[in-house]
Design a protein around this motif. Structure first.
Motif, short mmCIF file in Angstrom:
data_model
loop_
_atom_site.label_atom_id
_atom_site.label_comp_id
_atom_site.label_asym_id
_atom_site.label_seq_id
_atom_site.Cartn_x
_atom_site.Cartn_y
_atom_site.Cartn_z
N GLU A 112 45.18 43.89 49.04
CA GLU A 112 43.99 43.36 48.27
C GLU A 112 44.26 43.13 46.96
O GLU A 112 43.26 42.16 46.32
CB GLU A 112 42.77 44.16 48.57
CG GLU A 112 42.10 44.65 49.86
CD GLU A 112 41.35 45.82 49.96
OE1 GLU A 112 40.99 46.35 49.04
OE2 GLU A 112 40.88 45.92 51.16
N MET A 113 45.33 43.39 46.33
CA MET A 113 45.45 43.20 45.04
C MET A 113 45.95 41.72 44.71
O MET A 113 46.37 41.03 45.30
CB MET A 113 46.84 44.24 44.55
CG MET A 113 47.96 43.63 44.80
SD MET A 113 49.32 44.63 44.19
CE MET A 113 50.91 43.77 44.89
N LYS A 114 45.60 41.44 43.40
CA LYS A 114 45.77 40.17 42.62
C LYS A 114 46.44 40.34 41.57
O LYS A 114 45.85 40.63 40.43
CB LYS A 114 44.36 39.35 42.58
CG LYS A 114 43.80 38.89 43.94
CD LYS A 114 42.62 38.29 43.44
CE LYS A 114 41.85 37.54 44.72
NZ LYS A 114 41.75 38.46 45.98
N LEU A 115 47.76 40.11 41.60
CA LEU A 115 48.62 40.49 40.49
C LEU A 115 48.29 39.73 39.21
O LEU A 115 48.33 40.34 38.06
CB LEU A 115 50.14 40.31 40.91
CG LEU A 115 50.86 41.41 41.41
CD1 LEU A 115 52.19 40.90 41.60
CD2 LEU A 115 50.95 42.64 40.63
N GLU A 116 47.88 38.58 39.30
CA GLU A 116 47.46 37.66 38.19
C GLU A 116 46.22 38.39 37.56
O GLU A 116 46.10 37.95 36.56
CB GLU A 116 47.15 36.41 38.65
CG GLU A 116 45.99 35.95 39.74
CD GLU A 116 46.54 36.08 40.86
OE1 GLU A 116 45.68 36.01 42.00
OE2 GLU A 116 47.87 36.49 41.21
N ASP A 117 45.32 38.79 38.39
CA ASP A 117 44.14 39.41 37.74
C ASP A 117 44.47 41.07 37.03
O ASP A 117 43.68 41.25 36.05
CB ASP A 117 42.94 39.82 38.83
CG ASP A 117 42.44 38.60 39.34
OD1 ASP A 117 42.75 37.28 38.52
OD2 ASP A 117 41.88 38.55 40.14
#
Length: 90
Positions: free
Chosen positions: A42-47
């Motif tokens: 579920e992670m969003k590295l850019e966030d």
């Protein structure tokens, strides 16, 4: 402040253990940083924008962010060495 992201698809307990171990290690070394755990799916590295990514479990993540394999937090062997590796990227 530097940010360490612990990403795992395994149990929440393993993720929490890794996060707490890294936090305590950094505190003992007088290194100020934020350590956060996320679900790898579920992670969003850019966030999140971490300085270091610690991955527990299989992963095919492609990024320029340094990736440290967090297997030591499952086996409980070599955790200090892994934490030193994490700190070397901060």
């Amino acid at each position: 402040m530097k940010k360490i992201l612990v990403a795992t698809g395994t149990s929440q307990n393993k993720m929490k253990f890794a996060v707490e171990t890294i936090k305590n290690y950094c505190a003992n070394k007088n290194v100020e940083c934020e350590v956060k755990g996320v679900n790898i799916y579920e992670m969003k590295l850019e966030d999140e924008n971490p300085d270091v990514l610690v991955v527990i479990g299989p992963s095919d993540i492609k990024t320029d962010i340094p990736i440290i394999m967090g297997t030591a937090f499952i086996t409980k062997m070599g955790m200090d060495k892994t934490c030193d590796e994490i700190l070397s990227h901060l």
